[in-house]
Design an enzyme around this catalytic site. Structure first.
Site, PDB file in Angstrom:
ATOM      1  N   SER A   1       0.864  -1.181   0.000  1.00  0.00           N
ATOM      2  CA  SER A   1       0.000   0.000   0.000  1.00  0.00           C
ATOM      3  C   SER A   1       0.900   1.230   0.000  1.00  0.00           C
ATOM      4  CB  SER A   1      -0.875   0.025   1.261  1.00  0.00           C
ATOM      5  OG  SER A   1      -0.133   0.515   2.370  1.00  0.00           O
ATOM      6  N   ASP A   2       0.348   2.399  -0.298  1.00  0.00           N
ATOM      7  CA  ASP A   2       1.140   3.599  -0.051  1.00  0.00           C
ATOM      8  C   ASP A   2       1.028   3.929   1.437  1.00  0.00           C
ATOM      9  OD1 ASP A   2       2.800   5.730  -0.303  1.00  0.00           O
ATOM     10  OD2 ASP A   2       1.755   6.645  -1.985  1.00  0.00           O
ATOM     11  N   TRP A   3       1.825   4.866   1.858  1.00  0.00           N
ATOM     12  CA  TRP A   3       1.940   5.174   3.293  1.00  0.00           C
ATOM     13  C   TRP A   3       0.567   5.532   3.885  1.00  0.00           C
ATOM     14  CZ3 TRP A   3       6.716   6.369   6.201  1.00  0.00           C
ATOM     15  CH2 TRP A   3       6.465   6.836   7.484  1.00  0.00           C
ATOM     16  N   GLY A   4       0.073   4.632   4.713  1.00  0.00           N
ATOM     17  CA  GLY A   4      -1.195   4.908   5.395  1.00  0.00           C
ATOM     18  C   GLY A   4      -2.411   4.869   4.486  1.00  0.00           C
TER      19      GLY A   4
END
Ligand code: NOJ
Length: 759
Positions: A291-294
């Site tokens: 995933s991307d950050w958060g």
């Protein structure tokens, strides 16, 4: 060669490649057996641990998620609840973290360490957009190779690059990280970067796994505002946005990263259509998606998930294999599997993918194989790497204007004034997203020019303007110094007494990059005012642009005789620009993105569709602005040389092409200048009508050709039906017979054209 010998050679070749193929299949089968064996021993909790990625407390590249953020997550590492870490810097720290996982967790599964190595680790190369202007795939592959060598020497296994998002909006700060606006160029560059990072074999100790990001369409953020929603047709998704991602899969990319954006109402992170249907099923991608950050947690504010638990369910079901810093999978996946909301078979699929990449990297054979202090000392920021960085940097420079051959400058000019605070910066040229590039370590423009002329010629400098203030780093927003004319007088006086002025203008490197979108892409602060004042006293000006995005600078384009696009070119920026300024290197770069005249024209891109009213017509009823032309300031593919090139008319082998045939397109290219020069010869096509409307031009090939003064060469391209098709309304690839145009030229505007029929 006799026939017998030829047969013999063919048999040897075939048996050799069969042998190699059997070997690879055997290795792959062995690897899959290992994965299954390990998986069968893992508890559900341990499997979920593999899907969890934490940030190290060494470096932060996103918003910190909670109060306990900086507490080293030792316990989780020890109990097998972490599969990967990002931003752990240095062999020493990586060894420490790896040891906690390998020596304490029940199964001793090694961690994979990721980091954003975007355009170099410590030796900085041009920002990716700038480097894309080289149209030099070998140079681009080499720069990624060196970034990989340096990162691997520091213990890193995995980079979150290349970013292959197509973007048509220079307001979006992250255009600096990509390859510009064109899917074809984007595909070639994406593949070159993947090959560069990953080398021949991921298990070599000097290669790292690459990551194609951000899947998908993050570069289409509405209004160019970072993190914003995206909305476009399925045909644009297939024909424009996805091709560079597919090229990464074909080049063997190990991982993908999804994106922050939602597409037509579905966040990329929660999109089963993108991650499972297209990427994993249609394209057979067997690596994993991080995933991307958060971005899993962000599906809550998106309004797609009720809470974080729901977000974890949606992301896992959609095929996001690893959770970067949402802390949603470790918290909720076990419960979700137990309640039947997520299938354990889907967890198994994610874990298989993660283990596969760890195996391919050789981390199971030796978890510390990238942790060699000797390499860390000897293989980073070497003289050789800096030399290559200089070469890639000068290949990335684009000559935008050279009226009356003001350039190249004579090294023995009586007096050269260098004006503009950007010229004296040793930091701005390093660019944003600079990994471990050391603050103030670049060769400034001023230093580069002085190095080139030697001690006997004095170059005088005046600051002229101050551009930004505030904390200059990845995390903070800079403030533009709007009105400061305190240095004008000195600069103007210097310009007045000098033979020629080299004026550096543009952007601080922290004006572009993540979270740095701008509504205005002109010259910030007092730069414009200063240029006009200098122009009043001395018209002999060479502007050197330093910028992370296309700029709308019509006054400069119209009035200043010499303009060099010098991006943020990395460690050797100043030397590379000086090479071009004094003619030691003849520029050959071409813009990978259109430069608009005015922000109001955006999105402005060369491969637009025609509309029903392309005009111009006498009455107002055509697709135009009443207060601005449709023309860009500089078109896609544009760039000059100190040589000049003449293109003959296009020669087509035939005026018809059979569906399964080929068509040879050629032009004679002549260097009509008086120095050797390199031209990027570009081939475009236009499908005149189809089941969906087609772009007015589409790049389908390019060649970099070097010619001596006066020399000519026939440049040949071969078109096949693969170059002429597109994804239609049903999402399927189709090649439709009919009328085509073909164009060849040195940019997307100034071309020679011809026509043929596809039968
Ligand atoms: C957020 C960015 O969007 C992504 O590109 C990057 O790789 C991660 N942060 C990790 O730093």
């Amino acid at each position: 060669m006799t026939n017998k010998f030829l047969m013999f050679s063919i048999i040897i070749l075939i048996s050799f490649s069969l042998n190699a193929q059997q070997k690879t299949e055997k290795n792959e089968a062995e690897m899959e057996t290992k994965i299954e064996k390990l998986l069968s021993k893992m508890t559900l909790q341990e499997k979920i641990g593999q899907m969890n990625q934490y940030n190290g407390s060494w470096d932060i590249t996103g918003p910190a998620p909670g109060d306990d953020y900086n507490k080293p997550r030792y316990d989780q590492l020890k109990s097998g609840q972490v599969g990967s870490m990002l931003n752990v810097i240095s062999v020493k720290s990586i060894k420490e973290a790896q040891k906690l996982a390998v020596e304490n967790s029940r199964l001793g599964i090694p961690l994979i360490f990721g980091h954003d190595v975007i355009h170099g680790y410590q030796t900085m190369f041009p920002i990716p957009l700038g480097e894309s202007a080289s149209w030099d795939l070998d140079a681009i592959e080499m720069s990624a190779r060196i970034a990989g060598i340096e990162a691997a020497a520091a213990g890193i296994n995995w980079t979150f690059a290349p970013m292959v998002d197509i973007s048509r909006d220079p307001r979006w700060g992250r255009v600096m990280e990509g390859a510009g606006e064109d899917p074809y160029l984007g595909m070639q560059i994406a593949a070159a970067r993947v090959k560069g990072f990953q080398g021949e074999d991921l298990s070599d100790e000097n290669t790292i796994a690459a990551c194609a990001k951000h899947f998908a369409a993050y570069g289409f953020a509405e209004g160019g505002r970072d993190y914003n929603s995206t909305d476009f047709s399925e045909t644009t998704l297939r024909n424009v946005i996805l091709p560079p991602f597919k090229a990464c899969v074909d080049a063997g990319v190990a991982t993908f990263m999804n994106g922050f954006n939602d597409l037509g109402g579905v966040p990329a992170t929660g999109s089963k259509y993108l991650q499972r249907d297209i990427l994993k099923d249609e394209w057979n991608f067997d690596g994993f998606v991080v995933s991307d950050w958060g971005s899993i947690g962000e599906m809550v504010p998106h309004g797609f998930a009720k809470d974080k638990k729901h977000a974890a369910e949606l992301a896992a079901n959609a095929g996001s294999d690893m959770d970067m810093e949402s802390i949603a999978y470790v918290a909720y996946l076990e419960e979700l599997v137990k309640n039947g909301k997520v299938k354990e078979s889907d967890i198994d699929d994610a874990v298989r993918r993660i283990l596969r990449i760890k195996l391919q990297l050789g981390l199971f054979d030796d978890p510390y194989k990238y942790c060699n202090e000797e390499n860390e000392k000897s293989k980073i920021y070497t003289k050789e790497h800096l030399e290559i960085a200089r070469d890639v940097a000068r290949k990335s420079i684009v000559l935008l204007k050279n009226e009356n051959n003001i350039l190249p400058l004579d090294k023995k000019a009586k007096s050269i004034a260098v004006i503009g605070s950007l010229a004296n910066s040793k930091d701005v040229p390093l660019g944003n997203w600079r990994s471990q590039g050391k603050t103030d370590s670049a060769v400034s423009l001023l230093e580069g020019l002085q190095n080139a002329v030697g001690k006997d010629v004095k170059i005088e400098y005046a600051e002229g303007y101050k551009l930004t203030e505030g904390k200059r780093d990845f995390l903070h927003e800079l403030t533009i110094i709007e009105k400061d004319e305190s240095q004008f007088e000195t600069a103007i006086a210097l310009a007045k007494k000098s033979e020629v002025v080299v004026l550096a203008i543009g952007e601080d490197c922290y004006q572009s990059g993540e979270g740095r979108s701008q509504a205005d892409i002109g010259l910030a602060g007092s730069q414009q005012k200063l240029i006009e004042a200098i122009y009043e006293v001395n018209k002999n000006i060479v502007v050197v642009l330093m910028n992370g995005r296309p700029l709308a600078i019509p006054w400069v384009a119209e009035n200043i005789p010499g303009i060099i696009e010098g991006w943020h070119l990395g460690s050797e920026a100043g030397n590379a620009i000086a090479d071009v300024v004094f003619g030691d290197f003849n520029p050959s770069g071409k813009l990978p993105m259109t430069f608009p005249r005015d922000v109001g024209q955006i999105p402005l891109y060369y491969n637009h569709r025609n509309s029903g009213r392309p005009g111009p017509v006498e009455m107002v009823f055509w697709a135009h602005y009443t207060d601005q032309t449709n023309e860009p300031l500089y078109p896609f593919g544009f760039g000059l040389s100190y040589a000049s090139f003449e293109y003959s008319a296009i020669k087509l082998a035939k005026n018809e092409m059979a569906m399964d045939g080929e068509l040879i397109v050629s032009v004679d290219l002549k260097n009509t200048g008086n120095v050797e020069g390199t031209e990027v010869v570009q081939l475009y096509i236009q499908d005149l009508y189809g089941s969906i409307t087609r772009p007015v031009k589409e790049l389908k090939g390019f060649q970099k050709i070097t010619l001596d003064a006066g020399q000519s060469k026939t440049v040949e391209f071969t078109l096949s039906k693969d170059d002429l098709g597109f994804y239609g309304l049903d999402g399927k690839w189709v090649v439709e017979p009919g009328d085509f145009k073909v164009f060849v030229g040195g940019n997307s505007r100034d071309v020679k054209g011809s026509a043929f029929i596809l039968k």
